[in-house]
Design a protein around this motif. Structure first.
Motif, PDB file in Angstrom:
ATOM      1  N   ILE A   1     -26.664   0.719 -23.910  1.00 16.24           N
ATOM      2  CA  ILE A   1     -27.232   1.693 -22.964  1.00 16.24           C
ATOM      3  C   ILE A   1     -27.709   2.957 -23.676  1.00 16.24           C
ATOM      4  O   ILE A   1     -27.866   3.999 -23.048  1.00 16.24           O
ATOM      5  CB  ILE A   1     -26.223   2.063 -21.855  1.00 16.24           C
ATOM      6  CG1 ILE A   1     -24.977   2.734 -22.434  1.00 16.24           C
ATOM      7  CG2 ILE A   1     -25.878   0.861 -20.986  1.00 16.24           C
ATOM      8  CD1 ILE A   1     -24.153   3.487 -21.420  1.00 16.24           C
TER       9      ILE A   1
ATOM     10  N   ARG B   1     -22.760   1.759 -17.887  1.00 17.31           N
ATOM     11  CA  ARG B   1     -23.378   3.015 -17.430  1.00 17.31           C
ATOM     12  C   ARG B   1     -22.419   3.776 -16.507  1.00 17.31           C
ATOM     13  O   ARG B   1     -22.238   4.977 -16.639  1.00 17.31           O
ATOM     14  CB  ARG B   1     -24.696   2.732 -16.730  1.00 17.31           C
ATOM     15  CG  ARG B   1     -25.378   4.001 -16.238  1.00 17.31           C
ATOM     16  CD  ARG B   1     -26.793   3.732 -15.752  1.00 17.31           C
ATOM     17  NE  ARG B   1     -27.318   4.822 -14.984  1.00 17.31           N
ATOM     18  CZ  ARG B   1     -27.778   5.949 -15.476  1.00 17.31           C
ATOM     19  NH1 ARG B   1     -27.781   6.147 -16.774  1.00 17.31           N
ATOM     20  NH2 ARG B   1     -28.236   6.901 -14.693  1.00 17.31           N
TER      21      ARG B   1
ATOM     22  N   ILE C   1     -27.858   9.984 -18.221  1.00 17.14           N
ATOM     23  CA  ILE C   1     -26.490  10.222 -17.746  1.00 17.14           C
ATOM     24  C   ILE C   1     -26.124  11.685 -17.957  1.00 17.14           C
ATOM     25  O   ILE C   1     -25.601  12.342 -17.054  1.00 17.14           O
ATOM     26  CB  ILE C   1     -25.489   9.288 -18.464  1.00 17.14           C
ATOM     27  CG1 ILE C   1     -25.713   7.831 -18.052  1.00 17.14           C
ATOM     28  CG2 ILE C   1     -24.043   9.721 -18.195  1.00 17.14           C
ATOM     29  CD1 ILE C   1     -24.950   6.814 -18.892  1.00 17.14           C
TER      30      ILE C   1
ATOM     31  N   GLN D   1     -30.194   5.108 -22.073  1.00 20.22           N
ATOM     32  CA  GLN D   1     -29.843   5.677 -20.771  1.00 20.22           C
ATOM     33  C   GLN D   1     -28.881   6.858 -20.869  1.00 20.22           C
ATOM     34  O   GLN D   1     -28.642   7.542 -19.886  1.00 20.22           O
ATOM     35  CB  GLN D   1     -29.214   4.596 -19.892  1.00 20.22           C
ATOM     36  CG  GLN D   1     -30.137   3.424 -19.636  1.00 20.22           C
ATOM     37  CD  GLN D   1     -29.426   2.322 -18.881  1.00 20.22           C
ATOM     38  OE1 GLN D   1     -28.755   2.578 -17.892  1.00 20.22           O
ATOM     39  NE2 GLN D   1     -29.562   1.099 -19.350  1.00 20.22           N
TER      40      GLN D   1
ATOM     41  N   GLU E   1     -24.217  -4.029 -18.723  1.00 20.20           N
ATOM     42  CA  GLU E   1     -25.046  -2.828 -18.834  1.00 20.20           C
ATOM     43  C   GLU E   1     -24.790  -1.872 -17.671  1.00 20.20           C
ATOM     44  O   GLU E   1     -24.573  -0.682 -17.868  1.00 20.20           O
ATOM     45  CB  GLU E   1     -26.527  -3.198 -18.899  1.00 20.20           C
ATOM     46  CG  GLU E   1     -27.426  -1.984 -19.084  1.00 20.20           C
ATOM     47  CD  GLU E   1     -28.890  -2.351 -19.240  1.00 20.20           C
ATOM     48  OE1 GLU E   1     -29.714  -1.434 -19.147  1.00 20.20           O
ATOM     49  OE2 GLU E   1     -29.211  -3.535 -19.453  1.00 20.20           O
TER      50      GLU E   1
ATOM     51  N   THR F   1     -20.439   7.319 -17.528  1.00 23.69           N
ATOM     52  CA  THR F   1     -20.565   8.479 -16.642  1.00 23.69           C
ATOM     53  C   THR F   1     -19.191   9.026 -16.279  1.00 23.69           C
ATOM     54  O   THR F   1     -18.941  10.232 -16.359  1.00 23.69           O
ATOM     55  CB  THR F   1     -21.349   8.102 -15.371  1.00 23.69           C
ATOM     56  OG1 THR F   1     -22.647   7.626 -15.740  1.00 23.69           O
ATOM     57  CG2 THR F   1     -21.495   9.290 -14.436  1.00 23.69           C
TER      58      THR F   1
END
Length: 124
Positions: free
Chosen positions: A80, A51, A87, A83, A47, A55
């Motif tokens: 993710i 991320r 980002i 999330q 995870e 990005t």
């Protein structure tokens, strides 16, 4: 926050090393896929690693003129998906505030400003 749980120094070095290889592939003109780098880390790190890779992928795609979409990453990376909007906001804010701090400081990537005071700025 890029690390959602306490990470050991070994974990951090492993994630940095994998991200460095991912970036090197982009810099050589390749189009690396974040998912192809996941197997290089232990499952508990997936995870956090993903991320970071998403990005980086988003940033490099912007550099070559593409317009990545939130839904695209959410569908590709359900691990993710919650999330991805964060980002996108971090990257957008960093690009909008380019004059307040650089995206890179030496070998370090600036993710976001987390504090300010006493004549200094603290970034993640």
């Amino acid at each position: 926050m890029l690390f959602t749980s306490p990470a050991s120094a070994t974990d951090i070095r492993q994630i940095e090393s994998i991200c460095d290889r991912f970036e090197a592939a982009w810099q050589k003109g390749q189009r690396p896929r974040p998912e192809s780098f996941l197997a290089q880390a232990a499952r508990p790190l997936h995870e956090t690693l993903l991320r970071h890779l998403v990005t980086l992928d988003w940033e490099y795609r912007l550099k070559i003129g593409e317009q990545p979409r939130i839904v695209e990453y959410q569908e590709r990376f359900p691990l993710i998906s919650n999330q991805v909007e964060a980002i996108a906001r971090e990257i957008s804010a960093a690009n909008e505030n380019g004059s307040s701090h650089p995206m890179r400081l030496g070998e370090y990537r600036i993710v976001r400003q987390v504090g300010r005071g006493g004549g200094c700025v603290v970034c993640e």
